[in-house]
Write a protein that holds these residues in place. Structure first.
Motif, PDB file in Angstrom:
ATOM      1  N   LEU A  37       0.867  -1.338   0.056  1.00  0.00           N
ATOM      2  CA  LEU A  37       0.013   0.112  -0.216  1.00  0.00           C
ATOM      3  C   LEU A  37       0.912   1.362   0.046  1.00  0.00           C
ATOM      4  N   TYR A  38       2.154   1.200   0.264  1.00  0.00           N
ATOM      5  CA  TYR A  38       2.838   2.164   0.118  1.00  0.00           C
ATOM      6  C   TYR A  38       3.034   2.589  -1.322  1.00  0.00           C
ATOM      7  N   GLY A  39       3.184   1.664  -2.084  1.00  0.00           N
ATOM      8  CA  GLY A  39       3.374   1.953  -3.433  1.00  0.00           C
ATOM      9  C   GLY A  39       2.060   2.264  -4.205  1.00  0.00           C
ATOM     10  N   GLY A  40       0.963   1.704  -3.432  1.00  0.00           N
ATOM     11  CA  GLY A  40      -0.418   2.228  -3.979  1.00  0.00           C
ATOM     12  C   GLY A  40      -0.791   3.604  -3.517  1.00  0.00           C
ATOM     13  N   THR A  41      -0.218   4.206  -2.491  1.00  0.00           N
ATOM     14  CA  THR A  41      -0.341   5.503  -2.007  1.00  0.00           C
ATOM     15  C   THR A  41       0.703   6.489  -2.969  1.00  0.00           C
ATOM     16  N   LEU A  42       1.645   5.909  -3.404  1.00  0.00           N
ATOM     17  CA  LEU A  42       2.528   6.493  -4.216  1.00  0.00           C
ATOM     18  C   LEU A  42       1.346   6.789  -5.821  1.00  0.00           C
ATOM     19  N   LEU A  43       0.737   5.886  -6.273  1.00  0.00           N
ATOM     20  CA  LEU A  43       0.063   5.998  -7.410  1.00  0.00           C
ATOM     21  C   LEU A  43      -1.196   6.939  -7.145  1.00  0.00           C
ATOM     22  N   VAL A  44      -1.591   6.948  -6.053  1.00  0.00           N
ATOM     23  CA  VAL A  44      -2.616   8.309  -5.695  1.00  0.00           C
ATOM     24  C   VAL A  44      -2.062   9.509  -5.513  1.00  0.00           C
ATOM     25  N   VAL A  45      -0.836   9.548  -5.151  1.00  0.00           N
ATOM     26  CA  VAL A  45      -0.107  10.863  -5.121  1.00  0.00           C
ATOM     27  C   VAL A  45       0.456  11.246  -6.675  1.00  0.00           C
ATOM     28  N   ALA A  80      -5.444  -5.266  -2.005  1.00  0.00           N
ATOM     29  CA  ALA A  80      -4.622  -4.889  -1.119  1.00  0.00           C
ATOM     30  C   ALA A  80      -5.267  -4.016   0.142  1.00  0.00           C
ATOM     31  N   LEU A  81      -5.852  -2.921  -0.243  1.00  0.00           N
ATOM     32  CA  LEU A  81      -6.281  -1.874   0.548  1.00  0.00           C
ATOM     33  C   LEU A  81      -7.417  -2.589   1.288  1.00  0.00           C
ATOM     34  N   VAL A  82      -8.409  -3.129   0.787  1.00  0.00           N
ATOM     35  CA  VAL A  82      -9.684  -3.990   1.456  1.00  0.00           C
ATOM     36  C   VAL A  82      -9.034  -5.134   2.233  1.00  0.00           C
ATOM     37  N   HIS A  83      -8.237  -5.827   1.905  1.00  0.00           N
ATOM     38  CA  HIS A  83      -7.789  -6.749   2.775  1.00  0.00           C
ATOM     39  C   HIS A  83      -6.895  -6.313   3.943  1.00  0.00           C
ATOM     40  N   HIS A  84      -6.185  -5.217   3.800  1.00  0.00           N
ATOM     41  CA  HIS A  84      -5.381  -4.648   4.721  1.00  0.00           C
ATOM     42  C   HIS A  84      -6.486  -4.196   6.009  1.00  0.00           C
ATOM     43  N   ALA A  85      -7.447  -3.541   5.332  1.00  0.00           N
ATOM     44  CA  ALA A  85      -8.582  -2.725   6.063  1.00  0.00           C
ATOM     45  C   ALA A  85      -9.260  -3.719   6.732  1.00  0.00           C
TER      46      ALA A  85
ATOM     47  N   ASN B  40      -8.551   5.694   9.321  1.00  0.00           N
ATOM     48  CA  ASN B  40      -8.354   5.341   7.904  1.00  0.00           C
ATOM     49  C   ASN B  40      -9.611   4.727   7.438  1.00  0.00           C
ATOM     50  N   LEU B  41     -10.327   4.120   8.384  1.00  0.00           N
ATOM     51  CA  LEU B  41     -11.549   3.386   7.888  1.00  0.00           C
ATOM     52  C   LEU B  41     -12.599   4.468   7.152  1.00  0.00           C
ATOM     53  N   PRO B  42     -13.009   5.348   7.765  1.00  0.00           N
ATOM     54  CA  PRO B  42     -13.857   6.214   6.935  1.00  0.00           C
ATOM     55  C   PRO B  42     -13.201   7.181   6.046  1.00  0.00           C
ATOM     56  N   LEU B  43     -11.957   7.552   6.269  1.00  0.00           N
ATOM     57  CA  LEU B  43     -11.374   8.241   5.205  1.00  0.00           C
ATOM     58  C   LEU B  43     -10.870   7.437   4.019  1.00  0.00           C
ATOM     59  N   MET B  44     -10.406   6.549   4.143  1.00  0.00           N
ATOM     60  CA  MET B  44     -10.022   5.569   2.856  1.00  0.00           C
ATOM     61  C   MET B  44     -11.524   5.413   2.111  1.00  0.00           C
ATOM     62  N   ALA B  45     -12.714   5.086   2.757  1.00  0.00           N
ATOM     63  CA  ALA B  45     -13.835   5.104   2.164  1.00  0.00           C
ATOM     64  C   ALA B  45     -14.321   6.165   0.939  1.00  0.00           C
ATOM     65  N   VAL B  46     -13.849   7.465   1.826  1.00  0.00           N
ATOM     66  CA  VAL B  46     -14.135   8.671   0.944  1.00  0.00           C
ATOM     67  C   VAL B  46     -13.034   8.557  -0.155  1.00  0.00           C
ATOM     68  N   LEU B  47     -11.820   8.342   0.175  1.00  0.00           N
ATOM     69  CA  LEU B  47     -10.661   8.195  -0.784  1.00  0.00           C
ATOM     70  C   LEU B  47     -11.162   7.246  -2.007  1.00  0.00           C
ATOM     71  N   VAL B  48     -11.500   6.140  -1.696  1.00  0.00           N
ATOM     72  CA  VAL B  48     -11.863   5.218  -2.866  1.00  0.00           C
ATOM     73  C   VAL B  48     -13.009   5.687  -3.721  1.00  0.00           C
ATOM     74  N   TRP B  49     -14.148   6.408  -2.770  1.00  0.00           N
ATOM     75  CA  TRP B  49     -15.402   6.660  -3.574  1.00  0.00           C
ATOM     76  C   TRP B  49     -14.903   7.941  -4.505  1.00  0.00           C
ATOM     77  N   PHE B  50     -14.004   8.863  -3.892  1.00  0.00           N
ATOM     78  CA  PHE B  50     -13.410   9.777  -4.928  1.00  0.00           C
ATOM     79  C   PHE B  50     -12.898   9.156  -6.237  1.00  0.00           C
TER      80      PHE B  50
END
Lengths: 132, 133
Positions: A37-45, A80-85, B40-50
């Motif tokens: 997810l470190y790499g995933g965050t880089l993609l978002v950035v 990865a994000l959903v699994h980690h969450a 992160n739970l609600p905030l990532m939901a917002v990010l993924v939704w966006f």
């Protein structure tokens, strides 16, 4: 000290000694997805920076994510994000001192795997639904 | 007598906890990890939704959405929480696997530099678009 005779001491068993168990694999997966997810965050950035930069550069980045390989990376990132969450929620339940009975632990890790796949597929169905 | 005490050690539990252990930070890392995890739970939901809502969107559409201050602020908070969480998480991984002092301290410093850079770039980008004329 260095020349001291080596005594054959019993070694404590390490990872390779144990039969892989689901709970153990899930613990490892939680760490691997976290690092990924470190790499995933880089993609978002990267995507945000491209959008802030210019039309031309944003088109390049959107083109990359529109390609099948880019989509594959994004699909992996979503999983990865959903699994980690979900793993985080599982650890949070344990932090609260609950869910330590073995059948409960087994049930939770199975729900984690199945839930992460289902939610990832659902999110992509929604994404395609929004797009069309 | 609790299990923390023994006959050869006269220190009280309070004296022990004031030392904060080897890291001198006590439970700060653990606590921040959990706090950002929950955030992160609600905030990532917002990010993924966006991100889903802007799947294949044009740049003009992304900028238009970010002109909404609530969306811009939520995304900045999402990136702040995520970057701090991943900095804490990778720190544990580094401390587990890197044992040479030089490599460990270089990696720990780089981890903080990268995580804060990620946040700075994301926040600047979001604000630039949010304030775009």
């Amino acid at each position: 000290m260095a020349e001291q005779k080596q005594v054959a001491r019993p070694l404590s068993p390490h990872l390779q000694i144990y039969k892989p168990m689901l709970t153990m694999m899930m613990s490892i997966t939680h760490r691997i997805t976290g690092v990924a997810l470190y790499g995933g965050t880089l993609l978002v950035v990267w995507w945000l920076a491209a959008a802030a930069h210019s039309d031309a550069y944003f088109a390049v980045v959107q083109g990359f994510f529109g390609h099948w390989f880019g989509k594959l990376i994004l699909f992996g990132f979503t999983w990865a994000l959903v699994h980690h969450a979900l793993g985080g929620i599982r650890h949070f339940i344990w932090d609260m001192g609950r869910g330590f009975k073995l059948p409960t632990v087994e049930w939770m890790v199975r729900a984690n795997v199945i839930g992460s796949i289902l939610i990832t597929v659902l999110l992509w169905l929604i994404a395609y639904g929004v797009k069309s | 007598m609790n299990e923390m005490s023994n006959a050869s050690n006269m220190k009280t539990p309070l004296k022990r906890v004031r030392g904060f252990g080897a890291s001198k930070t006590g439970t700060e890392h653990f606590w921040q990890q959990r706090a950002t995890a929950v955030a992160n739970l609600p905030l990532m939901a917002v990010l993924v939704w966006f991100l889903i809502a802007h799947f294949g969107a044009t740049r003009a559409e992304v900028i238009a959405s970010l002109q909404n201050p609530i969306i811009a602020l939520l995304l900045i908070m999402a990136l702040a929480s995520a970057c701090w969480h991943m900095r804490l998480g990778l720190q544990v991984v580094i401390e587990d696997y890197l044992h040479s002092h030089l490599a460990k301290f270089a990696a720990l410093a780089l981890n903080i530099a990268i995580a804060t850079s990620f946040f700075a770039i994301a926040a600047y980008s979001i604000l630039k678009m949010s304030f775009a004329p």
